[in-house]
Design a protein around this motif. Structure first.
Motif, PDB file in Angstrom:
ATOM      1  N   ASP A  17      18.867  26.128 -58.039  1.00 23.32           N
ATOM      2  CA  ASP A  17      18.242  24.841 -57.698  1.00 23.32           C
ATOM      3  C   ASP A  17      18.866  23.692 -58.489  1.00 23.32           C
ATOM      4  OD1 ASP A  17      16.562  25.971 -55.841  1.00 23.32           O
ATOM      5  OD2 ASP A  17      14.807  26.002 -57.162  1.00 23.32           O
ATOM      6  N   MET A  18      19.138  23.916 -59.761  1.00 20.49           N
ATOM      7  CA  MET A  18      19.756  22.872 -60.587  1.00 20.49           C
ATOM      8  C   MET A  18      21.173  22.566 -60.107  1.00 20.49           C
ATOM      9  SD  MET A  18      17.505  21.864 -62.716  1.00 20.49           S
ATOM     10  CE  MET A  18      16.339  22.177 -61.417  1.00 20.49           C
ATOM     11  N   LEU A  19      21.930  23.611 -59.784  1.00 18.45           N
ATOM     12  CA  LEU A  19      23.283  23.409 -59.259  1.00 18.45           C
ATOM     13  C   LEU A  19      23.245  22.660 -57.931  1.00 18.45           C
ATOM     14  CD1 LEU A  19      24.933  26.847 -60.030  1.00 18.45           C
ATOM     15  CD2 LEU A  19      25.431  24.655 -61.113  1.00 18.45           C
ATOM     16  N   TRP A  20      22.320  23.059 -57.067  1.00 14.91           N
ATOM     17  CA  TRP A  20      22.182  22.397 -55.760  1.00 14.91           C
ATOM     18  C   TRP A  20      21.842  20.918 -55.934  1.00 14.91           C
ATOM     19  CZ3 TRP A  20      23.733  23.463 -51.117  1.00 14.91           C
ATOM     20  CH2 TRP A  20      23.250  22.727 -50.051  1.00 14.91           C
ATOM     21  N   GLU A  21      20.985  20.597 -56.865  1.00 13.10           N
ATOM     22  CA  GLU A  21      20.609  19.206 -57.107  1.00 13.10           C
ATOM     23  C   GLU A  21      21.819  18.379 -57.545  1.00 13.10           C
ATOM     24  OE1 GLU A  21      18.748  15.722 -57.151  1.00 13.10           O
ATOM     25  OE2 GLU A  21      17.922  17.575 -56.328  1.00 13.10           O
ATOM     26  N   LYS A  22      22.642  18.924 -58.442  1.00 13.15           N
ATOM     27  CA  LYS A  22      23.853  18.216 -58.881  1.00 13.15           C
ATOM     28  C   LYS A  22      24.803  18.003 -57.705  1.00 13.15           C
ATOM     29  CE  LYS A  22      22.815  18.055 -63.221  1.00 13.15           C
ATOM     30  NZ  LYS A  22      22.307  16.819 -63.780  1.00 13.15           N
ATOM     31  N   LEU A  23      24.974  19.037 -56.894  1.00 12.34           N
ATOM     32  CA  LEU A  23      25.843  18.933 -55.731  1.00 12.34           C
ATOM     33  C   LEU A  23      25.318  17.874 -54.759  1.00 12.34           C
ATOM     34  CD1 LEU A  23      27.579  21.796 -54.020  1.00 12.34           C
ATOM     35  CD2 LEU A  23      26.340  20.203 -52.600  1.00 12.34           C
ATOM     36  N   GLU A  24      24.027  17.881 -54.499  1.00 19.68           N
ATOM     37  CA  GLU A  24      23.418  16.902 -53.593  1.00 19.68           C
ATOM     38  C   GLU A  24      23.552  15.471 -54.127  1.00 19.68           C
ATOM     39  OE1 GLU A  24      21.704  16.925 -50.459  1.00 19.68           O
ATOM     40  OE2 GLU A  24      22.948  18.716 -50.390  1.00 19.68           O
ATOM     41  N   GLN A  25      23.418  15.279 -55.428  1.00 19.54           N
ATOM     42  CA  GLN A  25      23.600  13.945 -56.014  1.00 19.54           C
ATOM     43  C   GLN A  25      25.001  13.424 -55.730  1.00 19.54           C
ATOM     44  OE1 GLN A  25      22.814  14.418 -60.189  1.00 19.54           O
ATOM     45  NE2 GLN A  25      20.583  14.479 -59.925  1.00 19.54           N
ATOM     46  N   SER A  75      39.721  26.744 -53.529  1.00 22.68           N
ATOM     47  CA  SER A  75      40.110  26.460 -54.916  1.00 22.68           C
ATOM     48  C   SER A  75      39.336  25.259 -55.464  1.00 22.68           C
ATOM     49  CB  SER A  75      41.608  26.190 -54.982  1.00 22.68           C
ATOM     50  OG  SER A  75      41.987  25.799 -56.254  1.00 22.68           O
ATOM     51  N   GLU A  76      39.252  24.191 -54.686  1.00 20.50           N
ATOM     52  CA  GLU A  76      38.516  22.998 -55.122  1.00 20.50           C
ATOM     53  C   GLU A  76      37.036  23.309 -55.316  1.00 20.50           C
ATOM     54  OE1 GLU A  76      37.937  19.003 -56.215  1.00 20.50           O
ATOM     55  OE2 GLU A  76      39.789  20.136 -55.969  1.00 20.50           O
ATOM     56  N   MET A  77      36.458  24.104 -54.415  1.00 24.12           N
ATOM     57  CA  MET A  77      35.047  24.472 -54.545  1.00 24.12           C
ATOM     58  C   MET A  77      34.809  25.242 -55.837  1.00 24.12           C
ATOM     59  SD  MET A  77      34.169  25.475 -50.598  1.00 24.12           S
ATOM     60  CE  MET A  77      32.773  26.459 -51.037  1.00 24.12           C
ATOM     61  N   SER A  78      35.715  26.136 -56.168  1.00 25.97           N
ATOM     62  CA  SER A  78      35.593  26.923 -57.396  1.00 25.97           C
ATOM     63  C   SER A  78      35.628  26.000 -58.618  1.00 25.97           C
ATOM     64  CB  SER A  78      36.708  27.949 -57.468  1.00 25.97           C
ATOM     65  OG  SER A  78      36.655  28.649 -58.665  1.00 25.97           O
ATOM     66  N   MET A  79      36.571  25.064 -58.635  1.00 25.98           N
ATOM     67  CA  MET A  79      36.673  24.146 -59.777  1.00 25.98           C
ATOM     68  C   MET A  79      35.439  23.258 -59.873  1.00 25.98           C
ATOM     69  SD  MET A  79      40.779  23.228 -59.745  1.00 25.98           S
ATOM     70  CE  MET A  79      40.446  21.593 -59.321  1.00 25.98           C
ATOM     71  N   ARG A  80      34.977  22.743 -58.734  1.00 26.97           N
ATOM     72  CA  ARG A  80      33.799  21.873 -58.753  1.00 26.97           C
ATOM     73  C   ARG A  80      32.546  22.633 -59.159  1.00 26.97           C
ATOM     74  NH1 ARG A  80      33.909  16.720 -55.101  1.00 26.97           N
ATOM     75  NH2 ARG A  80      36.121  16.301 -55.183  1.00 26.97           N
ATOM     76  N   LEU A  81      32.414  23.876 -58.704  1.00 25.78           N
ATOM     77  CA  LEU A  81      31.253  24.674 -59.073  1.00 25.78           C
ATOM     78  C   LEU A  81      31.213  24.888 -60.582  1.00 25.78           C
ATOM     79  CD1 LEU A  81      28.755  26.154 -58.144  1.00 25.78           C
ATOM     80  CD2 LEU A  81      30.166  28.179 -57.777  1.00 25.78           C
ATOM     81  N   SER A  82      32.356  25.153 -61.188  1.00 22.88           N
ATOM     82  CA  SER A  82      32.364  25.319 -62.641  1.00 22.88           C
ATOM     83  C   SER A  82      32.008  23.997 -63.328  1.00 22.88           C
ATOM     84  CB  SER A  82      33.692  25.861 -63.139  1.00 22.88           C
ATOM     85  OG  SER A  82      34.742  24.978 -62.872  1.00 22.88           O
ATOM     86  N   GLY A  83      32.412  22.871 -62.734  1.00 19.05           N
ATOM     87  CA  GLY A  83      32.014  21.566 -63.278  1.00 19.05           C
ATOM     88  C   GLY A  83      30.517  21.344 -63.188  1.00 19.05           C
ATOM     89  N   TYR A  84      29.927  21.716 -62.038  1.00 21.24           N
ATOM     90  CA  TYR A  84      28.475  21.586 -61.883  1.00 21.24           C
ATOM     91  C   TYR A  84      27.740  22.474 -62.876  1.00 21.24           C
ATOM     92  CZ  TYR A  84      29.269  19.108 -57.486  1.00 21.24           C
ATOM     93  OH  TYR A  84      29.664  18.212 -56.537  1.00 21.24           O
ATOM     94  N   ILE A  85      28.250  23.677 -63.091  1.00 23.81           N
ATOM     95  CA  ILE A  85      27.627  24.591 -64.052  1.00 23.81           C
ATOM     96  C   ILE A  85      27.675  23.975 -65.451  1.00 23.81           C
ATOM     97  CG2 ILE A  85      27.890  26.822 -65.206  1.00 23.81           C
ATOM     98  CD1 ILE A  85      28.780  27.931 -62.432  1.00 23.81           C
ATOM     99  N   SER A  86      28.796  23.377 -65.808  1.00 25.17           N
ATOM    100  CA  SER A  86      28.906  22.724 -67.121  1.00 25.17           C
ATOM    101  C   SER A  86      27.909  21.584 -67.252  1.00 25.17           C
ATOM    102  CB  SER A  86      30.322  22.185 -67.326  1.00 25.17           C
ATOM    103  OG  SER A  86      31.236  23.232 -67.378  1.00 25.17           O
ATOM    104  N   ARG A  87      27.745  20.797 -66.178  1.00 23.01           N
ATOM    105  CA  ARG A  87      26.787  19.682 -66.220  1.00 23.01           C
ATOM    106  C   ARG A  87      25.359  20.176 -66.375  1.00 23.01           C
ATOM    107  NH1 ARG A  87      28.372  16.330 -61.039  1.00 23.01           N
ATOM    108  NH2 ARG A  87      26.304  15.451 -61.379  1.00 23.01           N
ATOM    109  N   VAL A  88      25.015  21.258 -65.677  1.00 23.07           N
ATOM    110  CA  VAL A  88      23.666  21.816 -65.813  1.00 23.07           C
ATOM    111  C   VAL A  88      23.463  22.337 -67.229  1.00 23.07           C
ATOM    112  CG1 VAL A  88      22.157  23.715 -65.100  1.00 23.07           C
ATOM    113  CG2 VAL A  88      23.316  22.336 -63.377  1.00 23.07           C
ATOM    114  N   LYS A  89      24.461  23.010 -67.780  1.00 22.77           N
ATOM    115  CA  LYS A  89      24.347  23.517 -69.146  1.00 22.77           C
ATOM    116  C   LYS A  89      24.155  22.374 -70.140  1.00 22.77           C
ATOM    117  CE  LYS A  89      27.618  26.342 -70.329  1.00 22.77           C
ATOM    118  NZ  LYS A  89      28.842  27.160 -70.405  1.00 22.77           N
ATOM    119  N   GLU A  90      24.869  21.266 -69.951  1.00 26.85           N
ATOM    120  CA  GLU A  90      24.723  20.103 -70.835  1.00 26.85           C
ATOM    121  C   GLU A  90      23.324  19.503 -70.727  1.00 26.85           C
ATOM    122  OE1 GLU A  90      26.447  18.354 -73.241  1.00 26.85           O
ATOM    123  OE2 GLU A  90      27.612  20.206 -73.231  1.00 26.85           O
TER     124      GLU A  90
END
Length: 97
Positions: A17-25, A75-90
């Motif tokens: 849910d947190m990842l989805w929210e970042k993606l939706e933003q 490839s881009e989706m993989s990189m962006r997903l790791s970015g979203y995960i980092s943002r959620v962790k922060e």
């Protein structure tokens, strides 16, 4: 803490849910920017190339198309997903007390 499948399931659902929210933003921000500059982008149905996805776009009276290779999208989706995960962790770092 007692281990149960429910505990992990709840954690996974929360994280998703947190990842989805970042993606939706980001998606809302991108759509607003495209609308602000008057750009319309739609998927093209004219191509049968299985290795790419094609789009038509209209901007300031001009029309053209572009294609994106599917392997680059993955490839881009993989990189962006790791970015979203980092943002959620922060955003949800535990406070050190």
């Amino acid at each position: 803490m007692e281990y149960t499948d429910n505990t992990l399931k709840t954690l996974y659902i929360w994280a998703a849910d947190m990842l989805w929210e970042k993606l939706e933003q980001d998606n809302r921000r991108l759509k607003a920017e495209l609308k602000r500059i008057g750009c319309k982008v739609v998927e093209s149905k004219r191509h049968d190339d299985p290795s790419a996805v094609y789009y038509d776009y209209w901007l300031r009276g001009y029309h053209d198309e572009f294609g994106i290779m599917k392997m680059l999208v993955v490839s881009e989706m993989s990189m962006r997903l790791s970015g979203y995960i980092s943002r959620v962790k922060e955003d949800y770092k535990p406070s050190k007390s």
